[in-house]
Write a protein that holds these residues in place. Structure first.
Motif, PDB file in Angstrom:
ATOM      1  N   GLY A 123       0.790  -1.226   0.000  1.00  0.00           N
ATOM      2  CA  GLY A 123       0.000   0.000   0.000  1.00  0.00           C
ATOM      3  C   GLY A 123       0.817   1.268   0.000  1.00  0.00           C
ATOM      4  O   GLY A 123       0.275   2.362   0.184  1.00  0.00           O
ATOM      5  N   ALA A 124       2.141   1.149  -0.209  1.00  0.00           N
ATOM      6  CA  ALA A 124       3.037   2.311  -0.175  1.00  0.00           C
ATOM      7  C   ALA A 124       3.229   2.890  -1.574  1.00  0.00           C
ATOM      8  O   ALA A 124       2.836   2.292  -2.584  1.00  0.00           O
ATOM      9  CB  ALA A 124       4.392   1.906   0.408  1.00  0.00           C
ATOM     10  N   HIS A 125       3.849   4.059  -1.626  1.00  0.00           N
ATOM     11  CA  HIS A 125       4.210   4.673  -2.904  1.00  0.00           C
ATOM     12  C   HIS A 125       5.481   4.014  -3.435  1.00  0.00           C
ATOM     13  O   HIS A 125       6.269   3.435  -2.681  1.00  0.00           O
ATOM     14  CB  HIS A 125       4.463   6.175  -2.722  1.00  0.00           C
ATOM     15  CG  HIS A 125       3.340   6.905  -2.056  1.00  0.00           C
ATOM     16  ND1 HIS A 125       2.143   7.166  -2.670  1.00  0.00           N
ATOM     17  CD2 HIS A 125       3.236   7.419  -0.793  1.00  0.00           C
ATOM     18  CE1 HIS A 125       1.351   7.831  -1.839  1.00  0.00           C
ATOM     19  NE2 HIS A 125       1.992   7.993  -0.696  1.00  0.00           N
ATOM     20  N   ALA A 126       5.672   4.132  -4.752  1.00  0.00           N
ATOM     21  CA  ALA A 126       6.842   3.508  -5.382  1.00  0.00           C
ATOM     22  C   ALA A 126       7.493   4.470  -6.361  1.00  0.00           C
ATOM     23  O   ALA A 126       6.829   5.010  -7.254  1.00  0.00           O
ATOM     24  CB  ALA A 126       6.433   2.226  -6.107  1.00  0.00           C
ATOM     25  N   ILE A 127       8.790   4.688  -6.177  1.00  0.00           N
ATOM     26  CA  ILE A 127       9.581   5.500  -7.107  1.00  0.00           C
ATOM     27  C   ILE A 127      10.623   4.596  -7.749  1.00  0.00           C
ATOM     28  O   ILE A 127      11.388   3.921  -7.057  1.00  0.00           O
ATOM     29  CB  ILE A 127      10.291   6.657  -6.379  1.00  0.00           C
ATOM     30  CG1 ILE A 127       9.278   7.640  -5.803  1.00  0.00           C
ATOM     31  CG2 ILE A 127      11.253   7.387  -7.330  1.00  0.00           C
ATOM     32  CD1 ILE A 127       9.909   8.752  -4.961  1.00  0.00           C
ATOM     33  N   GLY A 128      10.647   4.579  -9.071  1.00  0.00           N
ATOM     34  CA  GLY A 128      11.654   3.819  -9.791  1.00  0.00           C
ATOM     35  C   GLY A 128      12.797   4.714 -10.220  1.00  0.00           C
ATOM     36  O   GLY A 128      12.589   5.882 -10.551  1.00  0.00           O
ATOM     37  N   VAL A 129      14.010   4.172 -10.189  1.00  0.00           N
ATOM     38  CA  VAL A 129      15.182   4.936 -10.628  1.00  0.00           C
ATOM     39  C   VAL A 129      15.643   4.396 -11.976  1.00  0.00           C
ATOM     40  O   VAL A 129      15.562   3.197 -12.240  1.00  0.00           O
ATOM     41  CB  VAL A 129      16.324   4.868  -9.587  1.00  0.00           C
ATOM     42  CG1 VAL A 129      15.836   5.380  -8.233  1.00  0.00           C
ATOM     43  CG2 VAL A 129      16.902   3.468  -9.456  1.00  0.00           C
ATOM     44  N   SER A 130      16.142   5.293 -12.803  1.00  0.00           N
ATOM     45  CA  SER A 130      16.447   4.934 -14.194  1.00  0.00           C
ATOM     46  C   SER A 130      17.820   4.321 -14.379  1.00  0.00           C
ATOM     47  O   SER A 130      18.124   3.817 -15.462  1.00  0.00           O
ATOM     48  CB  SER A 130      16.328   6.178 -15.075  1.00  0.00           C
ATOM     49  OG  SER A 130      17.324   7.139 -14.732  1.00  0.00           O
ATOM     50  N   TRP A 131      18.679   4.340 -13.357  1.00  0.00           N
ATOM     51  CA  TRP A 131      20.078   3.938 -13.532  1.00  0.00           C
ATOM     52  C   TRP A 131      20.355   2.511 -13.054  1.00  0.00           C
ATOM     53  O   TRP A 131      21.502   2.078 -13.027  1.00  0.00           O
ATOM     54  CB  TRP A 131      20.983   4.904 -12.763  1.00  0.00           C
ATOM     55  CG  TRP A 131      20.602   5.092 -11.333  1.00  0.00           C
ATOM     56  CD1 TRP A 131      20.910   4.285 -10.271  1.00  0.00           C
ATOM     57  CD2 TRP A 131      19.812   6.153 -10.803  1.00  0.00           C
ATOM     58  NE1 TRP A 131      20.368   4.770  -9.112  1.00  0.00           N
ATOM     59  CE2 TRP A 131      19.687   5.927  -9.405  1.00  0.00           C
ATOM     60  CE3 TRP A 131      19.206   7.285 -11.365  1.00  0.00           C
ATOM     61  CZ2 TRP A 131      18.965   6.787  -8.577  1.00  0.00           C
ATOM     62  CZ3 TRP A 131      18.488   8.134 -10.543  1.00  0.00           C
ATOM     63  CH2 TRP A 131      18.373   7.883  -9.158  1.00  0.00           C
ATOM     64  N   GLY A 132      19.333   1.773 -12.669  1.00  0.00           N
ATOM     65  CA  GLY A 132      19.556   0.463 -12.077  1.00  0.00           C
ATOM     66  C   GLY A 132      19.538  -0.683 -13.068  1.00  0.00           C
ATOM     67  O   GLY A 132      19.897  -0.527 -14.231  1.00  0.00           O
ATOM     68  N   TYR A 133      19.075  -1.844 -12.600  1.00  0.00           N
ATOM     69  CA  TYR A 133      19.252  -3.088 -13.335  1.00  0.00           C
ATOM     70  C   TYR A 133      18.018  -3.561 -14.097  1.00  0.00           C
ATOM     71  O   TYR A 133      18.096  -4.549 -14.824  1.00  0.00           O
ATOM     72  CB  TYR A 133      19.714  -4.193 -12.371  1.00  0.00           C
ATOM     73  CG  TYR A 133      20.973  -3.830 -11.605  1.00  0.00           C
ATOM     74  CD1 TYR A 133      21.935  -2.985 -12.154  1.00  0.00           C
ATOM     75  CD2 TYR A 133      21.192  -4.313 -10.326  1.00  0.00           C
ATOM     76  CE1 TYR A 133      23.081  -2.642 -11.446  1.00  0.00           C
ATOM     77  CE2 TYR A 133      22.344  -3.986  -9.616  1.00  0.00           C
ATOM     78  CZ  TYR A 133      23.273  -3.148 -10.178  1.00  0.00           C
ATOM     79  OH  TYR A 133      24.407  -2.805  -9.480  1.00  0.00           O
ATOM     80  N   HIS A 134      16.865  -2.904 -13.922  1.00  0.00           N
ATOM     81  CA  HIS A 134      15.682  -3.258 -14.693  1.00  0.00           C
ATOM     82  C   HIS A 134      15.274  -2.086 -15.579  1.00  0.00           C
ATOM     83  O   HIS A 134      15.411  -0.923 -15.177  1.00  0.00           O
ATOM     84  CB  HIS A 134      14.519  -3.614 -13.764  1.00  0.00           C
ATOM     85  CG  HIS A 134      14.615  -4.975 -13.157  1.00  0.00           C
ATOM     86  ND1 HIS A 134      13.569  -5.582 -12.502  1.00  0.00           N
ATOM     87  CD2 HIS A 134      15.639  -5.872 -13.113  1.00  0.00           C
ATOM     88  CE1 HIS A 134      13.940  -6.784 -12.074  1.00  0.00           C
ATOM     89  NE2 HIS A 134      15.201  -6.971 -12.429  1.00  0.00           N
ATOM     90  N   PRO A 135      14.749  -2.362 -16.776  1.00  0.00           N
ATOM     91  CA  PRO A 135      14.352  -1.277 -17.686  1.00  0.00           C
ATOM     92  C   PRO A 135      13.236  -0.406 -17.099  1.00  0.00           C
ATOM     93  O   PRO A 135      12.382  -0.892 -16.355  1.00  0.00           O
ATOM     94  CB  PRO A 135      13.852  -2.027 -18.926  1.00  0.00           C
ATOM     95  CG  PRO A 135      14.418  -3.411 -18.821  1.00  0.00           C
ATOM     96  CD  PRO A 135      14.535  -3.700 -17.353  1.00  0.00           C
ATOM     97  N   VAL A 136      13.266   0.856 -17.457  1.00  0.00           N
ATOM     98  CA  VAL A 136      12.264   1.803 -16.961  1.00  0.00           C
ATOM     99  C   VAL A 136      10.852   1.360 -17.326  1.00  0.00           C
ATOM    100  O   VAL A 136       9.929   1.451 -16.510  1.00  0.00           O
ATOM    101  CB  VAL A 136      12.562   3.216 -17.496  1.00  0.00           C
ATOM    102  CG1 VAL A 136      11.374   4.146 -17.273  1.00  0.00           C
ATOM    103  CG2 VAL A 136      13.806   3.791 -16.818  1.00  0.00           C
ATOM    104  N   ASP A 137      10.661   0.877 -18.556  1.00  0.00           N
ATOM    105  CA  ASP A 137       9.316   0.434 -18.965  1.00  0.00           C
ATOM    106  C   ASP A 137       8.786  -0.656 -18.043  1.00  0.00           C
ATOM    107  O   ASP A 137       7.586  -0.686 -17.723  1.00  0.00           O
ATOM    108  CB  ASP A 137       9.340  -0.074 -20.413  1.00  0.00           C
ATOM    109  CG  ASP A 137       9.506   1.044 -21.424  1.00  0.00           C
ATOM    110  OD1 ASP A 137       9.375   2.222 -21.034  1.00  0.00           O
ATOM    111  OD2 ASP A 137       9.761   0.742 -22.608  1.00  0.00           O
ATOM    112  N   SER A 138       9.677  -1.549 -17.611  1.00  0.00           N
ATOM    113  CA  SER A 138       9.263  -2.622 -16.708  1.00  0.00           C
ATOM    114  C   SER A 138       8.874  -2.068 -15.341  1.00  0.00           C
ATOM    115  O   SER A 138       7.934  -2.562 -14.704  1.00  0.00           O
ATOM    116  CB  SER A 138      10.392  -3.646 -16.548  1.00  0.00           C
ATOM    117  OG  SER A 138      10.678  -4.269 -17.783  1.00  0.00           O
TER     118      SER A 138
END
Length: 233
Positions: free
Chosen positions: A188-203
């Motif tokens: 139930g928390a918020h989620a921020i994805g970072v663009s420099w890591g190991y999974h593609p941004v689209d994923s």
């Protein structure tokens, strides 16, 4: 009577691929593990795709299509031995991504924020990293593969919120993998994805990321915006 202080905001960070770039050590340790068992190592891309899972889950995933794959417990111990041997020979700490340290220091200086960590690393590895960067005592809650279910199970986030005394609407998970996004949403928390890591941004977006950041320095403002929007909803 003075107004009550606002409830804290828990900024909960993944480690590998989000705070530090540990891919070279992870890939090398995986290759040594497989070769030690007489197996052909997975590709670099395949190895990085499962970063974030607990080690047992990693080898369950990697061996799912191989009936002769060794028991996951054996592979876990072999990986730990390979990783620790490599680290002993070359103890340089995994490098931080740009602007991580300055941003964490800025967040610590703001009364409304608490720092937390939710990582597939073992606690030993986390403690080693915190000591190397003089960050011991910075995190109000630290969840590792030793004490919580593997991502994307929400257990790490739920336990961190309980320890920090925060609610889902004021908890934000920051990570680089789909497992981080799915874990946050399941709690139930918020989620921020970072663009420099190991999974593609689209994923990351497909997995539920509320926002994607391309610069670590943007994270405090993005966290505040997400929490404020939830409060106004």
């Amino acid at each position: 009577m003075p107004p009550a202080a606002p409830e804290p905001i828990l900024a909960l960070f993944d480690c590998d691929g989000t705070l530090v770039d540990s891919q070279h050590m992870i890939v090398a340790a995986m290759e040594a593990t497989y070769r030690g068992q007489g197996l052909v190592p997975p590709t670099r891309e395949r190895t990085l795709s499962i970063v974030g899972l607990s080690l047992r889950e990693v080898f369950l995933v990697l061996g799912a299509d191989s009936p002769d794959f060794p028991p996951p417990e054996l592979m876990v111990e072999a990986y730990k031995e390979a990783f620790n041997t490599m680290h002993a020979r070359k103890p340089e700490t995994e490098p931080m991504f740009p602007h991580v340290m300055e941003t964490l220091i800025a967040l610590r200086g703001r009364d409304e924020f608490l720092l937390g960590m939710a990582t597939g690393k073992a606690r030993r590895g986390v403690d080693r990293l915190l000591k190397a960067y003089a960050m011991e005592g910075w995190f109000a809650a630290i969840q590792t593969a030793d004490i919580a279910p593997s991502k994307p199970h929400p257990g790490m986030v739920l336990q961190a919120m309980a320890e920090a005394g925060t609610e889902p609407a004021r908890t934000v998970m920051i990570g680089d993998t789909t497992y981080d996004m799915e874990m946050a949403k399941a709690a139930g928390a918020h989620a921020i994805g970072v663009s420099w890591g190991y999974h593609p941004v689209d994923s990351l977006i497909t997995a539920g990321a509320d926002r994607i950041v391309t610069d670590f320095r943007d994270i405090p403002d993005v966290i505040a915006a997400l929490v404020m929007a939830a409060a106004d909803a």
